[in-house]
Motif scaffolding. Structure first.
Motif, PDB file in Angstrom:
ATOM      1  N   PHE A 143       0.851  -1.200   0.000  1.00  0.00           N
ATOM      2  CA  PHE A 143       0.000   0.000   0.000  1.00  0.00           C
ATOM      3  C   PHE A 143       0.888   1.252   0.000  1.00  0.00           C
ATOM      4  O   PHE A 143       2.051   1.189   0.411  1.00  0.00           O
ATOM      5  N   ASP A 144       0.319   2.398  -0.372  1.00  0.00           N
ATOM      6  CA  ASP A 144       1.135   3.618  -0.272  1.00  0.00           C
ATOM      7  C   ASP A 144       1.468   3.890   1.210  1.00  0.00           C
ATOM      8  O   ASP A 144       2.537   4.389   1.542  1.00  0.00           O
ATOM      9  N   TYR A 145       0.548   3.491   2.095  1.00  0.00           N
ATOM     10  CA  TYR A 145       0.837   3.737   3.515  1.00  0.00           C
ATOM     11  C   TYR A 145       1.673   2.605   4.156  1.00  0.00           C
ATOM     12  O   TYR A 145       1.766   2.501   5.375  1.00  0.00           O
ATOM     13  N   SER A 146       2.278   1.776   3.298  1.00  0.00           N
ATOM     14  CA  SER A 146       3.211   0.751   3.814  1.00  0.00           C
ATOM     15  C   SER A 146       4.612   1.332   3.996  1.00  0.00           C
ATOM     16  O   SER A 146       5.471   0.722   4.646  1.00  0.00           O
TER      17      SER A 146
END
Lengths: 257, 257
Positions: free
Chosen positions: A199-202
């Protein structure tokens, strides 16, 4: 099992860990080394040949996502040297945004290559037994939150490889199946890794993992060659920060009768 | 988390374990239950409606191997009830001779459905958080020699689900991710199982496993409903022979800094 005089097929042999393992293996007087890879690096193959002229080195352009290419490439080995003694499944990518690509290379391709090779190695069929080493990862044993798809593929390799490592199969085919788990190793797998997370928030947790200690591919390659020679059916080995350890997996469930 | 007043999407809701879980869930006064399944059983859906008229039941013909169908089906839920509070990923087949089919349904389909649902459930995006329960198997924890491909797919679900169960993700999205592992349960999964093993010589060990103790789908379904309500992010539960236990996974490797 000494690999002297044996025929080795190394899938992913031009990858970092794979190439280092090939460099170690070739000093052991193999009869032949078949380097299967999607990469095409003639100079790297030539360098392998120069290490030990006693070993015949063959390069095969290998697309692990094509069943026909798997079939043809392995048939070509049999035509040239009659027996496959060692198969190392070492192809793998890190590219979580592409689920199908990750699974087709890391898991389904590995399974299809193994299923095609087994009858060719089976002592009751065309082969004389041998060893299959499946390269999973420590993220085939532990969750890998920043790369959940990669982790799923490597857990899949673990499940497949441990299942084939059952004594029943070993007695039947004479093929030992071993699972090899590199810890974090300095390879291009992590190049521009920020684009490869789930995810981009990973990113936050990815960056953290990215700054953990790693090991040199040379060390990992040497461990892999060692694991091949151990021929320890059903075993799982971790190569991490210069140390090779055998895993004793916990048992969470057993059938009852 | 009480499921009263919530919207539940159950993938594989007409399967044996799935259907029993739906029968239990619907007694809990859900707002809506979306039964996603490739099977088309109007009488089974009708029977669910009759259990509790307070819950609106919707049936969706669902092909988990089609990304478009996944996208459309989940968008349809949002259009009807605005929020998905619970997603249960319960589709699964046992058919080792067909590697791609097993992976596309048991693993890749589950991943794609989850990745499509997360932004719709994410409290920072369109959702209000909730729970995703991924149905793996005890063969997602232990090797399954007679069904190595099935086992690989379920290990893959385990790796994926445990990775998404990281606290970082839960804090970010408000979605708890839990892994549910049925032990051997009386379901049609095992019908003419002899044709579904990995190798022809798997039969001997397959028959042995086949004669081990099983549990009723009703018990397993009730456990699944219980696990949904526990909303225990990152947890792994085994439902085996009538008992529900939480797994404490061993740690084989950790990054060092």
């Amino acid at each position: 099992m000494s690999v002297a005089g044996k025929n080795v097929v190394f899938v992913g042999g031009l990858g970092f860990i794979g190439y280092e393992a090939c460099k170690t293996l070739i000093t052991r007087d193999l009869a032949s080394l078949f380097v299967f890879d999607i990469l095409d690096k003639p100079e790297a193959v030539k360098a392998l040949e120069e290490i030990n002229p006693k070993t015949k080195v063959y390069y095969t352009k290998f697309d692990i996502t094509s069943k026909d290419n798997i079939k043809q490439s392995l048939a070509d080995v049999i035509a040239k040297v009659q027996y496959i003694d060692v198969l190392v499944n070492g192809a793998g990518i890190l590219n979580d945004p592409n689920v199908e690509w990750t699974m087709n290379i890391n898991l389904i391709g590995l399974i299809n290559t193994t299923l095609e090779a087994i009858p060719l190695m089976d002592k009751n069929k065309k082969g004389r037994g041998g060893v299959i080493v499946n390269i999973a990862s420590v993220l085939g044993l532990e969750p890998g939150p920043p790369a959940a798809i990669y982790c799923a593929s490597k857990f899949g390799v673990m499940g497949f490889s441990r299942s084939l490592g059952d004594p029943h199969y070993y007695e039947h085919t004479g093929i030992a199946v071993v699972t090899f788990c590199p810890g974090l190793t300095d390879t291009p797998l992590k190049n521009n890794v920020a684009t490869k997370y789930t995810f981009d928030y990973s990113k936050e947790i990815g960056e953290k993992l990215n700054h953990s200690k790693t090991q040199k591919p040379e060390v990992c390659g040497a461990h892999l060659a060692q694991v091949i020679e151990l021929r320890d059916n059903g075993a799982i080995y971790i190569s991490n920060q210069g140390t090779l350890t055998k895993v004793k997996p916990s048992v969470y469930w057993e059938p009852t009768y």
